[in-house]
Motif scaffolding. Structure first.
Motif, PDB file in Angstrom:
ATOM      1  N   VAL A 288      40.324 -18.971  45.586  1.00  0.00           N
ATOM      2  CA  VAL A 288      39.478 -18.831  46.768  1.00  0.00           C
ATOM      3  C   VAL A 288      39.416 -20.172  47.505  1.00  0.00           C
ATOM      4  CG1 VAL A 288      37.174 -18.236  47.607  1.00  0.00           C
ATOM      5  CG2 VAL A 288      38.115 -17.067  45.594  1.00  0.00           C
ATOM      6  N   LYS A 289      39.844 -20.176  48.751  1.00  0.00           N
ATOM      7  CA  LYS A 289      40.050 -21.445  49.478  1.00  0.00           C
ATOM      8  C   LYS A 289      38.749 -22.117  49.935  1.00  0.00           C
ATOM      9  CE  LYS A 289      44.495 -20.990  49.197  1.00  0.00           C
ATOM     10  NZ  LYS A 289      44.530 -19.749  48.420  1.00  0.00           N
ATOM     11  N   ASP A 290      37.707 -21.334  50.187  1.00  0.00           N
ATOM     12  CA  ASP A 290      36.495 -21.933  50.760  1.00  0.00           C
ATOM     13  C   ASP A 290      35.516 -22.455  49.700  1.00  0.00           C
ATOM     14  OD1 ASP A 290      35.801 -19.506  49.740  1.00  0.00           O
ATOM     15  OD2 ASP A 290      34.770 -18.770  51.533  1.00  0.00           O
ATOM     16  N   ASN A 291      35.969 -22.506  48.455  1.00  0.00           N
ATOM     17  CA  ASN A 291      35.057 -22.993  47.409  1.00  0.00           C
ATOM     18  C   ASN A 291      35.811 -23.828  46.375  1.00  0.00           C
ATOM     19  OD1 ASN A 291      32.638 -23.370  46.143  1.00  0.00           O
ATOM     20  ND2 ASN A 291      32.518 -21.322  45.257  1.00  0.00           N
ATOM     21  N   ILE A 292      36.646 -24.722  46.856  1.00  0.00           N
ATOM     22  CA  ILE A 292      37.401 -25.629  45.971  1.00  0.00           C
ATOM     23  C   ILE A 292      36.651 -26.952  45.883  1.00  0.00           C
ATOM     24  CG2 ILE A 292      39.550 -26.872  45.624  1.00  0.00           C
ATOM     25  CD1 ILE A 292      40.961 -24.626  47.179  1.00  0.00           C
ATOM     26  N   GLN A 293      36.244 -27.312  44.699  1.00  0.00           N
ATOM     27  CA  GLN A 293      35.489 -28.547  44.484  1.00  0.00           C
ATOM     28  C   GLN A 293      36.200 -29.411  43.447  1.00  0.00           C
ATOM     29  OE1 GLN A 293      31.531 -27.411  43.326  1.00  0.00           O
ATOM     30  NE2 GLN A 293      31.283 -25.998  45.046  1.00  0.00           N
ATOM     31  N   VAL A 294      36.746 -30.554  43.901  1.00  0.00           N
ATOM     32  CA  VAL A 294      37.382 -31.526  43.004  1.00  0.00           C
ATOM     33  C   VAL A 294      36.847 -32.900  43.402  1.00  0.00           C
ATOM     34  CG1 VAL A 294      39.538 -32.455  42.094  1.00  0.00           C
ATOM     35  CG2 VAL A 294      39.460 -30.087  42.943  1.00  0.00           C
ATOM     36  N   SER A 295      36.154 -33.557  42.484  1.00  0.00           N
ATOM     37  CA  SER A 295      35.544 -34.840  42.836  1.00  0.00           C
ATOM     38  C   SER A 295      35.207 -35.635  41.584  1.00  0.00           C
ATOM     39  CB  SER A 295      34.263 -34.602  43.645  1.00  0.00           C
ATOM     40  OG  SER A 295      33.331 -33.863  42.854  1.00  0.00           O
ATOM     41  N   LEU A 296      34.972 -36.960  41.806  1.00  0.00           N
ATOM     42  CA  LEU A 296      34.447 -37.786  40.719  1.00  0.00           C
ATOM     43  C   LEU A 296      33.063 -37.255  40.338  1.00  0.00           C
ATOM     44  CD1 LEU A 296      35.408 -41.416  41.745  1.00  0.00           C
ATOM     45  CD2 LEU A 296      36.282 -40.125  39.809  1.00  0.00           C
ATOM     46  N   HIS A 297      32.833 -37.110  39.037  1.00  0.00           N
ATOM     47  CA  HIS A 297      31.586 -36.499  38.592  1.00  0.00           C
ATOM     48  C   HIS A 297      30.612 -37.527  38.008  1.00  0.00           C
ATOM     49  CE1 HIS A 297      28.856 -33.491  37.091  1.00  0.00           C
ATOM     50  NE2 HIS A 297      29.005 -33.908  35.844  1.00  0.00           N
ATOM     51  N   GLU A 298      31.119 -38.370  37.110  1.00  0.00           N
ATOM     52  CA  GLU A 298      30.234 -39.350  36.500  1.00  0.00           C
ATOM     53  C   GLU A 298      31.056 -40.415  35.768  1.00  0.00           C
ATOM     54  OE1 GLU A 298      27.829 -37.425  33.586  1.00  0.00           O
ATOM     55  OE2 GLU A 298      29.529 -36.734  32.387  1.00  0.00           O
ATOM     56  N   PHE A 299      30.379 -41.527  35.493  1.00  0.00           N
ATOM     57  CA  PHE A 299      30.956 -42.552  34.643  1.00  0.00           C
ATOM     58  C   PHE A 299      30.509 -42.266  33.207  1.00  0.00           C
ATOM     59  CE2 PHE A 299      30.590 -44.822  38.762  1.00  0.00           C
ATOM     60  CZ  PHE A 299      31.931 -45.084  38.957  1.00  0.00           C
ATOM     61  N   GLY A 300      31.448 -41.798  32.428  1.00  0.00           N
ATOM     62  CA  GLY A 300      31.133 -41.502  31.044  1.00  0.00           C
ATOM     63  C   GLY A 300      31.124 -42.749  30.194  1.00  0.00           C
ATOM     64  N   GLU A 301      30.794 -42.572  28.914  1.00  0.00           N
ATOM     65  CA  GLU A 301      30.708 -43.727  28.009  1.00  0.00           C
ATOM     66  C   GLU A 301      32.067 -44.357  27.790  1.00  0.00           C
ATOM     67  OE1 GLU A 301      28.830 -44.839  23.615  1.00  0.00           O
ATOM     68  OE2 GLU A 301      28.809 -42.768  24.358  1.00  0.00           O
ATOM     69  N   TYR A 302      33.100 -43.512  27.752  1.00  0.00           N
ATOM     70  CA  TYR A 302      34.435 -44.050  27.499  1.00  0.00           C
ATOM     71  C   TYR A 302      35.461 -43.596  28.534  1.00  0.00           C
ATOM     72  CZ  TYR A 302      32.239 -44.753  22.965  1.00  0.00           C
ATOM     73  OH  TYR A 302      31.373 -45.123  21.966  1.00  0.00           O
ATOM     74  N   SER A 303      35.009 -42.910  29.593  1.00  0.00           N
ATOM     75  CA  SER A 303      35.967 -42.393  30.565  1.00  0.00           C
ATOM     76  C   SER A 303      35.304 -42.161  31.910  1.00  0.00           C
ATOM     77  CB  SER A 303      36.560 -41.061  30.070  1.00  0.00           C
ATOM     78  OG  SER A 303      35.542 -40.093  29.965  1.00  0.00           O
TER      79      SER A 303
END
Length: 350
Positions: A288-303
């Motif tokens: 579905v083209k109108d709901n594509i979400q790809v982004s930085l989410h958080e700074f994890g402890e090791y990644s």
């Protein structure tokens, strides 16, 4: 000649034996003629209907039983001409009163399959498996009704007084009601399922205590195939009281993933990686083209964690699995091209 016809042999005269043979031969001929007439008439009547192919399957049984009923009635009505005696007449009456209703019940029993097949034919145009299951429920319910009526007739014919049974039921009504409570609850539960349609055969459902794919919806219970390939039988009375999460009714199928990449990954490469994943998703015909979400989410402890959230527009779970694999393979190939390293979750540093 007259003396020969009046000659007695094993209690009957020769003319009576000849009469019996004539009745049987005439009955057989009448059966064939009536069968042909009924067959021709039924085919003529139903050949103009849209259920012609379905009806043709059952016409043979119906016209045979109908012809047999007519022939037996004619023979019984005229057998007195042979003067075979009261004992024979009594026996013939017993056989007649027993066979005719059984043949009628046989026709009605066969018609339950006809009604079921007509419902299935109508259901095939709705593209829903639920209506096909409803046809089976109708057939089973009609069978039960026919057997009950046949049983009552048989008890009445055998002159078994059911009044004491009814009286016994009224005396022990509480015990019977308690014993039948679950059965009635399950029966009405099946009716509720067919009317409310919370799921249908083939749906993946989740509920406290069970999860799997619905295989059959019966009068008493619903059978569910778990993902361990075991068969779960759940009483319909419990299903209607349970919370059902029908995964098969999803409009779209969600794909949610978190990618953990190394802190050593340069920012421009991260931006190219995110843009590349978006591009892969946008080019995919089933996403579905109108709901594509790809982004930085958080700074994890090791990644550094990247969140991917999108939806597949597919009809079933197997197709979803195939497309998930295709998408993940493309993401892995993109990561390899950009020389991105993934970090293991909960990795411990020394």
């Amino acid at each position: 000649m007259q003396e020969f016809l009046l000659f007695k042999f094993y209690g009957l005269q020769v003319w009576q034996y000849l009469g019996i043979v004539a009745f049987l031969a005439g009955g057989f001929i009448a059966y064939k003629i009536l069968g042909w007439i009924f067959n021709f008439a039924l085919i003529k009547i139903f050949s103009r209907t849209k259920y012609k192919e379905i009806l043709e399957t059952y016409i043979k049984t119906v016209y045979k039983l109908s012809s047999l009923i007519v022939v037996i009635y004619i023979i019984y009505d005229n057998i007195g001409f042979l003067k075979l005696g009261r004992a024979f007449k009594k026996t013939a009456t017993i056989v007649y009163e027993l066979i005719i209703p059984l043949l009628i019940f046989g026709i009605l029993y066969k018609l339950t399959y006809l009604i079921s097949d007509i419902i299935r034919h109508l259901a095939s145009k709705t593209n829903t498996k639920f209506d096909k299951s409803f046809a089976s429920l109708i057939r089973r319910t009609l069978k039960v009704i026919i057997f009950i009526i046949a049983g009552i007739y048989l008890l009445n014919y055998l002159k078994i007084d059911i009044t004491p049974v009814i009286a016994g039921v009224s005396i022990g009504g509480l015990a019977v009601a308690l014993a039948a409570q679950e059965t009635l609850k399950n029966f009405f539960g099946s009716i509720t399922i067919y009317l409310d349609r919370p799921f249908e055969v083939g749906d993946w459902i989740i509920s406290p205590g069970f999860e799997g794919t619905v295989e059959e919806i019966g009068l008493r219970s619903t059978r569910i195939r778990s993902f361990n390939n075991s068969l779960i039988t759940v009483p319909n009375g419990k299903i209607i009281d349970a919370v059902i999460d029908n995964m098969g009714k999803r409009q779209y199928r969600r794909f949610l993933q978190f990618l953990r990449i190394s802190y050593e990954t340069p920012t421009p490469v991260i931006e190219d990686f995110i843009a590349g994943i978006k591009s892969i998703a946008e080019e995919h015909i089933y996403i579905v083209k109108d709901n594509i979400q790809v982004s930085l989410h958080e700074f994890g402890e090791y990644s550094i964690n990247i969140r991917i959230n999108l939806f597949f527009d597919v009809p079933d779970y197997l197709t979803e699995l195939q497309l998930r694999q295709e998408l993940m393979e493309k993401v892995l190939q993109l990561a390899e091209n950009l020389n991105i390293k993934f970090e293991k979750p909960n990795r411990f540093q020394s």
